[in-house]
Design a protein around this motif. Structure first.
Motif, PDB file in Angstrom:
ATOM      1  N   LEU A  44       0.832  -1.200   0.000  1.00 45.43           N
ATOM      2  CA  LEU A  44       0.000   0.000   0.000  1.00 45.43           C
ATOM      3  C   LEU A  44       0.873   1.259   0.000  1.00 45.43           C
ATOM      4  O   LEU A  44       0.596   2.220  -0.727  1.00 45.43           O
ATOM      5  CB  LEU A  44      -0.918  -0.020   1.231  1.00 45.43           C
ATOM      6  CG  LEU A  44      -2.038   0.992   1.306  1.00 45.43           C
ATOM      7  CD1 LEU A  44      -3.062   0.745   0.195  1.00 45.43           C
ATOM      8  CD2 LEU A  44      -2.722   0.924   2.659  1.00 45.43           C
ATOM      9  N   LEU A  48       0.397   3.366  -3.302  1.00 43.72           N
ATOM     10  CA  LEU A  48      -0.549   4.468  -3.121  1.00 43.72           C
ATOM     11  C   LEU A  48      -0.021   5.614  -2.255  1.00 43.72           C
ATOM     12  O   LEU A  48      -0.062   6.767  -2.668  1.00 43.72           O
ATOM     13  CB  LEU A  48      -1.855   3.951  -2.498  1.00 43.72           C
ATOM     14  CG  LEU A  48      -2.799   3.180  -3.394  1.00 43.72           C
ATOM     15  CD1 LEU A  48      -4.025   2.715  -2.610  1.00 43.72           C
ATOM     16  CD2 LEU A  48      -3.245   4.024  -4.570  1.00 43.72           C
ATOM     17  N   GLU A 144      -7.947  -2.606   3.304  1.00 46.87           N
ATOM     18  CA  GLU A 144      -8.930  -2.463   2.231  1.00 46.87           C
ATOM     19  C   GLU A 144      -9.575  -1.081   2.208  1.00 46.87           C
ATOM     20  O   GLU A 144      -9.936  -0.583   1.144  1.00 46.87           O
ATOM     21  CB  GLU A 144     -10.029  -3.528   2.365  1.00 46.87           C
ATOM     22  CG  GLU A 144      -9.544  -4.967   2.268  1.00 46.87           C
ATOM     23  CD  GLU A 144      -8.835  -5.465   3.527  1.00 46.87           C
ATOM     24  OE1 GLU A 144      -7.965  -6.347   3.385  1.00 46.87           O
ATOM     25  OE2 GLU A 144      -9.118  -4.969   4.624  1.00 46.87           O
ATOM     26  N   SER A 145      -9.735  -0.465   3.373  1.00 49.01           N
ATOM     27  CA  SER A 145     -10.466   0.812   3.415  1.00 49.01           C
ATOM     28  C   SER A 145      -9.586   2.038   3.152  1.00 49.01           C
ATOM     29  O   SER A 145     -10.098   3.111   2.884  1.00 49.01           O
ATOM     30  CB  SER A 145     -11.193   0.975   4.753  1.00 49.01           C
ATOM     31  OG  SER A 145     -10.282   1.176   5.801  1.00 49.01           O
ATOM     32  N   ASP A 147      -7.932   3.950   0.816  1.00 53.16           N
ATOM     33  CA  ASP A 147      -7.813   4.091  -0.629  1.00 53.16           C
ATOM     34  C   ASP A 147      -7.194   5.447  -0.969  1.00 53.16           C
ATOM     35  O   ASP A 147      -6.876   6.249  -0.086  1.00 53.16           O
ATOM     36  CB  ASP A 147      -9.180   3.925  -1.302  1.00 53.16           C
ATOM     37  CG  ASP A 147     -10.215   4.918  -0.761  1.00 53.16           C
ATOM     38  OD1 ASP A 147      -9.845   5.884  -0.060  1.00 53.16           O
ATOM     39  OD2 ASP A 147     -11.409   4.721  -1.046  1.00 53.16           O
ATOM     40  N   GLU A 148      -7.013   5.685  -2.251  1.00 52.36           N
ATOM     41  CA  GLU A 148      -6.358   6.905  -2.731  1.00 52.36           C
ATOM     42  C   GLU A 148      -7.068   8.161  -2.228  1.00 52.36           C
ATOM     43  O   GLU A 148      -6.431   9.122  -1.789  1.00 52.36           O
ATOM     44  CB  GLU A 148      -6.296   6.889  -4.261  1.00 52.36           C
ATOM     45  CG  GLU A 148      -5.377   7.939  -4.823  1.00 52.36           C
ATOM     46  CD  GLU A 148      -5.146   7.773  -6.318  1.00 52.36           C
ATOM     47  OE1 GLU A 148      -4.548   8.688  -6.893  1.00 52.36           O
ATOM     48  OE2 GLU A 148      -5.556   6.742  -6.894  1.00 52.36           O
TER      49      GLU A 148
END
Length: 166
Positions: A44, A48, A144-145, A147-148
Protein backbone atom coordinates in the motif's frame (compact mmCIF):
# COMPACT_ATOMS: atom_id res chain seq x y z
CA UNK A 1 6.37 -49.43 37.70
CA UNK A 2 2.94 -50.86 37.13
CA UNK A 3 1.70 -51.10 33.58
CA UNK A 4 -1.39 -48.98 34.35
CA UNK A 5 0.79 -46.18 35.80
CA UNK A 6 3.06 -46.27 32.75
CA UNK A 7 -0.01 -46.04 30.49
CA UNK A 8 -1.43 -43.17 32.56
CA UNK A 9 1.84 -41.20 32.33
CA UNK A 10 2.28 -41.92 28.62
CA UNK A 11 -1.25 -40.66 28.03
CA UNK A 12 -0.52 -37.52 30.07
CA UNK A 13 2.70 -36.83 28.14
CA UNK A 14 0.93 -37.39 24.84
CA UNK A 15 -1.85 -34.95 25.80
CA UNK A 16 0.68 -32.34 26.91
CA UNK A 17 2.57 -32.66 23.61
CA UNK A 18 -0.69 -32.26 21.70
CA UNK A 19 -1.60 -29.11 23.65
CA UNK A 20 1.90 -27.71 23.12
CA UNK A 21 1.67 -28.44 19.38
CA UNK A 22 -1.75 -26.72 19.16
CA UNK A 23 -0.37 -23.64 20.91
CA UNK A 24 2.64 -23.54 18.61
CA UNK A 25 0.43 -23.86 15.51
CA UNK A 26 -1.83 -21.09 16.79
CA UNK A 27 1.16 -18.80 17.38
CA UNK A 28 2.55 -19.54 13.92
CA UNK A 29 -0.83 -18.80 12.33
CA UNK A 30 -1.04 -15.50 14.19
CA UNK A 31 2.51 -14.62 13.17
CA UNK A 32 1.82 -15.37 9.53
CA UNK A 33 -1.35 -13.23 9.62
CA UNK A 34 0.69 -10.37 11.10
CA UNK A 35 3.39 -10.84 8.44
CA UNK A 36 0.74 -10.79 5.70
CA UNK A 37 -0.70 -7.56 7.11
CA UNK A 38 2.75 -5.92 7.18
CA UNK A 39 3.41 -7.04 3.59
CA UNK A 40 0.04 -5.58 2.58
CA UNK A 41 0.95 -2.30 4.29
CA UNK A 42 4.29 -2.15 2.48
CA UNK A 43 2.53 -2.71 -0.84
CA UNK A 44 0.00 0.00 0.00
CA UNK A 45 2.86 2.39 0.83
CA UNK A 46 4.68 1.63 -2.41
CA UNK A 47 1.65 1.77 -4.69
CA UNK A 48 -0.55 4.47 -3.12
CA UNK A 49 0.79 6.36 -0.11
CA UNK A 50 4.33 7.16 -1.33
CA UNK A 51 3.23 8.33 -4.81
CA UNK A 52 0.55 10.52 -3.20
CA UNK A 53 3.11 11.96 -0.73
CA UNK A 54 5.48 12.64 -3.65
CA UNK A 55 2.77 14.74 -5.32
CA UNK A 56 2.35 16.82 -2.18
CA UNK A 57 6.11 17.07 -1.71
CA UNK A 58 6.50 18.61 -5.18
CA UNK A 59 3.71 21.08 -4.51
CA UNK A 60 5.09 22.05 -1.09
CA UNK A 61 8.60 22.57 -2.52
CA UNK A 62 7.21 24.76 -5.31
CA UNK A 63 5.70 26.92 -2.58
CA UNK A 64 8.88 27.26 -0.52
CA UNK A 65 8.54 24.43 2.00
CA UNK A 66 11.08 21.72 2.73
CA UNK A 67 9.92 18.09 2.77
CA UNK A 68 11.24 14.65 3.48
CA UNK A 69 9.49 11.31 3.01
CA UNK A 70 10.75 8.32 4.99
CA UNK A 71 9.63 4.71 5.15
CA UNK A 72 10.55 2.81 8.31
CA UNK A 73 10.48 -0.91 8.95
CA UNK A 74 9.31 -2.40 12.23
CA UNK A 75 12.05 -2.11 14.85
CA UNK A 76 12.75 -2.68 18.52
CA UNK A 77 14.78 -0.37 20.68
CA UNK A 78 16.86 -1.36 23.69
CA UNK A 79 13.91 -1.16 26.06
CA UNK A 80 11.95 -3.69 24.03
CA UNK A 81 9.54 -1.07 22.66
CA UNK A 82 8.33 -1.81 19.17
CA UNK A 83 8.29 0.89 16.52
CA UNK A 84 5.56 0.20 14.01
CA UNK A 85 6.28 0.16 10.29
CA UNK A 86 5.38 3.58 8.94
CA UNK A 87 5.68 6.11 6.16
CA UNK A 88 6.09 9.76 7.09
CA UNK A 89 5.94 13.11 5.27
CA UNK A 90 7.84 15.75 7.24
CA UNK A 91 7.44 19.46 6.49
CA UNK A 92 9.71 22.44 7.14
CA UNK A 93 9.11 26.15 6.61
CA UNK A 94 12.53 26.31 4.95
CA UNK A 95 13.01 24.62 1.58
CA UNK A 96 16.72 24.17 2.45
CA UNK A 97 16.12 22.42 5.82
CA UNK A 98 18.51 19.66 6.73
CA UNK A 99 16.24 16.88 7.93
CA UNK A 100 19.25 14.72 8.76
CA UNK A 101 20.65 16.88 11.59
CA UNK A 102 17.27 17.44 13.23
CA UNK A 103 14.38 15.01 12.95
CA UNK A 104 11.84 17.11 14.91
CA UNK A 105 9.63 18.42 12.12
CA UNK A 106 5.84 18.48 11.80
CA UNK A 107 4.58 15.46 9.92
CA UNK A 108 1.80 13.18 8.85
CA UNK A 109 2.57 9.51 9.31
CA UNK A 110 0.70 6.36 8.35
CA UNK A 111 1.61 3.55 10.78
CA UNK A 112 0.68 -0.14 10.66
CA UNK A 113 -0.44 -1.89 13.84
CA UNK A 114 0.04 -5.58 13.07
CA UNK A 115 -1.71 -6.75 16.25
CA UNK A 116 -4.98 -4.95 15.53
CA UNK A 117 -4.43 -5.08 11.76
CA UNK A 118 -5.22 -1.38 11.49
CA UNK A 119 -3.47 1.60 9.95
CA UNK A 120 -3.37 4.70 12.09
CA UNK A 121 -2.55 8.28 11.14
CA UNK A 122 -0.24 10.33 13.35
CA UNK A 123 -0.32 14.11 12.99
CA UNK A 124 2.35 16.37 14.50
CA UNK A 125 1.87 20.12 13.97
CA UNK A 126 4.78 21.27 16.16
CA UNK A 127 7.54 23.27 14.46
CA UNK A 128 10.87 23.71 16.31
CA UNK A 129 10.46 25.93 19.37
CA UNK A 130 6.76 26.19 18.66
CA UNK A 131 3.43 25.07 19.91
CA UNK A 132 1.00 22.59 18.43
CA UNK A 133 -0.17 19.05 18.94
CA UNK A 134 1.11 15.57 18.22
CA UNK A 135 -1.21 12.58 18.43
CA UNK A 136 -2.72 9.63 16.64
CA UNK A 137 -5.98 10.51 14.92
CA UNK A 138 -9.05 8.68 16.10
CA UNK A 139 -9.86 7.36 12.61
CA UNK A 140 -8.11 4.11 11.68
CA UNK A 141 -8.17 2.16 8.43
CA UNK A 142 -7.94 -1.42 7.30
CA UNK A 143 -5.77 -2.36 4.33
CA UNK A 144 -8.93 -2.46 2.23
CA UNK A 145 -10.47 0.81 3.41
CA UNK A 146 -7.39 3.03 2.99
CA UNK A 147 -7.81 4.09 -0.63
CA UNK A 148 -6.36 6.91 -2.73
CA UNK A 149 -9.16 9.31 -1.82
CA UNK A 150 -8.74 8.71 1.94
CA UNK A 151 -4.96 9.10 1.71
CA UNK A 152 -5.28 12.37 -0.17
CA UNK A 153 -7.87 13.71 2.29
CA UNK A 154 -5.71 12.79 5.30
CA UNK A 155 -2.65 14.48 3.77
CA UNK A 156 -4.53 17.65 2.75
CA UNK A 157 -6.16 17.98 6.19
CA UNK A 158 -2.80 17.42 7.89
CA UNK A 159 -0.87 19.88 5.71
CA UNK A 160 -3.55 22.48 6.37
CA UNK A 161 -3.28 21.99 10.15
CA UNK A 162 0.54 22.03 10.02
CA UNK A 163 0.81 25.17 7.89
CA UNK A 164 -1.92 27.02 9.82
CA UNK A 165 -0.05 26.39 13.11
CA UNK A 166 2.05 29.52 13.55
Amino acid sequence: MKEENIDKLNSLFSNLRTEEQKLKESQEKQKSEEDLFIEGFKTLCKNLIDPKMQEFKRMLKQNGYGCKITMNEESKNGTGMNAQPNIKLQISRNVESNFYTNNKFPHIMFAADKYYKKIGVHLDTIFQNGTGTAAMKEQTYSLESLDEESIEKEIVDSIEKILMNK
